[in-house]
Design a protein around this motif. Structure first.
Motif, mmCIF file in Angstrom:
data_model
loop_
_atom_site.group_PDB
_atom_site.id
_atom_site.type_symbol
_atom_site.label_atom_id
_atom_site.label_comp_id
_atom_site.label_asym_id
_atom_site.label_seq_id
_atom_site.Cartn_x
_atom_site.Cartn_y
_atom_site.Cartn_z
ATOM 1 N N THR A 107 0.852 -1.174 0.000
ATOM 2 C CA THR A 107 0.000 0.000 0.000
ATOM 3 C C THR A 107 0.899 1.240 0.000
ATOM 4 O O THR A 107 2.074 1.163 0.359
ATOM 5 N N LYS A 108 0.358 2.345 -0.424
ATOM 6 C CA LYS A 108 1.111 3.607 -0.422
ATOM 7 C C LYS A 108 1.644 3.881 0.984
ATOM 8 O O LYS A 108 0.893 3.792 1.956
ATOM 9 N N GLU A 163 1.017 1.784 4.494
ATOM 10 C CA GLU A 163 -0.034 2.005 5.499
ATOM 11 C C GLU A 163 -0.787 0.694 5.715
ATOM 12 O O GLU A 163 -1.100 -0.011 4.757
ATOM 13 N N TRP A 206 -3.705 -0.841 5.750
ATOM 14 C CA TRP A 206 -5.108 -0.720 5.384
ATOM 15 C C TRP A 206 -5.901 -2.019 5.540
ATOM 16 O O TRP A 206 -7.116 -1.986 5.704
ATOM 17 N N SER A 259 -8.128 -1.166 -6.767
ATOM 18 C CA SER A 259 -8.172 0.100 -6.041
ATOM 19 C C SER A 259 -9.562 0.720 -6.142
ATOM 20 O O SER A 259 -10.133 1.176 -5.142
ATOM 21 N N HIS A 290 -12.198 1.310 -2.944
ATOM 22 C CA HIS A 290 -12.819 2.603 -2.643
ATOM 23 C C HIS A 290 -14.345 2.497 -2.599
ATOM 24 O O HIS A 290 -14.993 3.114 -1.745
ATOM 25 N N ASN A 312 -14.652 3.483 4.581
ATOM 26 C CA ASN A 312 -13.581 4.046 5.414
ATOM 27 C C ASN A 312 -12.214 3.986 4.732
ATOM 28 O O ASN A 312 -11.214 4.376 5.331
ATOM 29 N N LYS A 356 -11.428 5.465 1.636
ATOM 30 C CA LYS A 356 -11.391 6.427 0.515
ATOM 31 C C LYS A 356 -9.973 6.930 0.235
ATOM 32 O O LYS A 356 -9.646 7.277 -0.891
ATOM 33 N N GLY A 357 -9.107 6.949 1.252
ATOM 34 C CA GLY A 357 -7.736 7.416 1.063
ATOM 35 C C GLY A 357 -6.758 6.331 0.646
ATOM 36 O O GLY A 357 -5.571 6.590 0.473
ATOM 37 N N PHE A 358 -7.261 5.118 0.430
ATOM 38 C CA PHE A 358 -6.395 4.002 0.065
ATOM 39 C C PHE A 358 -5.736 4.209 -1.297
ATOM 40 O O PHE A 358 -6.362 4.677 -2.239
ATOM 41 N N GLU A 359 -4.454 3.820 -1.379
ATOM 42 C CA GLU A 359 -3.726 3.781 -2.657
ATOM 43 C C GLU A 359 -2.724 2.648 -2.608
ATOM 44 O O GLU A 359 -2.202 2.308 -1.543
#
Length: 150
Positions: free
Chosen positions: A16-17, A20, A22, A80, A84, A89, A91-94
């Motif tokens: 993950t970016k 993180e 997630w 991805s 989303h 919860n 929404k900021g995942f990358e």
């Protein structure tokens, strides 16, 4: 030879970016299943998909007309978008930008399969960063921290 034959098995790894965490244990099975479904839909053969809080491992057979970078793109983009849309919860995942791709011989496929299935136990003693550096070292890949961890 009248026909073409191939056995193109890869162990793909990406995080993950910013690594993180997630993926709670609750959602991991759903994400892994979704990645396997995308792979199957895109004519890849998913042998094993797993990972841990901040990364994924995929053991895949690719068709000869699909290069590894395109396979990763086909997996990351739709997953991805699905994450989303499925988990409000997140929404900021990358996903991170890069990935690791390592060839796997037929004789080592069961070992890699087991390795992927045991990620939770494995990461009790080792971080993703330590794990990934071991892969790079084992496969004799030159690397620089700024290009791996960016």
């Amino acid at each position: 030879m009248a026909d073409s034959f191939h056995s193109l098995t890869y162990h793909l790894i990406w995080s993950t970016k910013n690594r993180e965490p997630w993926f709670s244990e609750e959602i991991q099975p759903r994400v892994w299943e979704y990645l396997a479904g995308i792979a199957h839909q895109k004519r890849m053969v998913p042998l094993c998909v797993g990972g841990y809080l901040d990364h994924v491992h995929l053991l895949l057979r690719l068709p000869p007309n699909l290069d590894v970078s395109k396979a990763v793109q086909l997996l990351k983009g739709p997953s991805s978008k699905w994450i989303h849309g499925t988990f409000p919860n997140m929404k900021g995942f990358e996903w991170q930008d890069g990935y690791g791709a390592f060839t796997v011989s037929k004789s080592l496929t069961p070992e890699v399969f087991d390795y992927i299935k045991k990620q939770k136990e494995h990461h009790r003693v080792k971080t993703f960063q330590e794990e990934f550096v071991e892969f790079l070292t084992r496969h004799e890949i030159d690397w620089k921290p700024q290009y791996v961890w960016g």
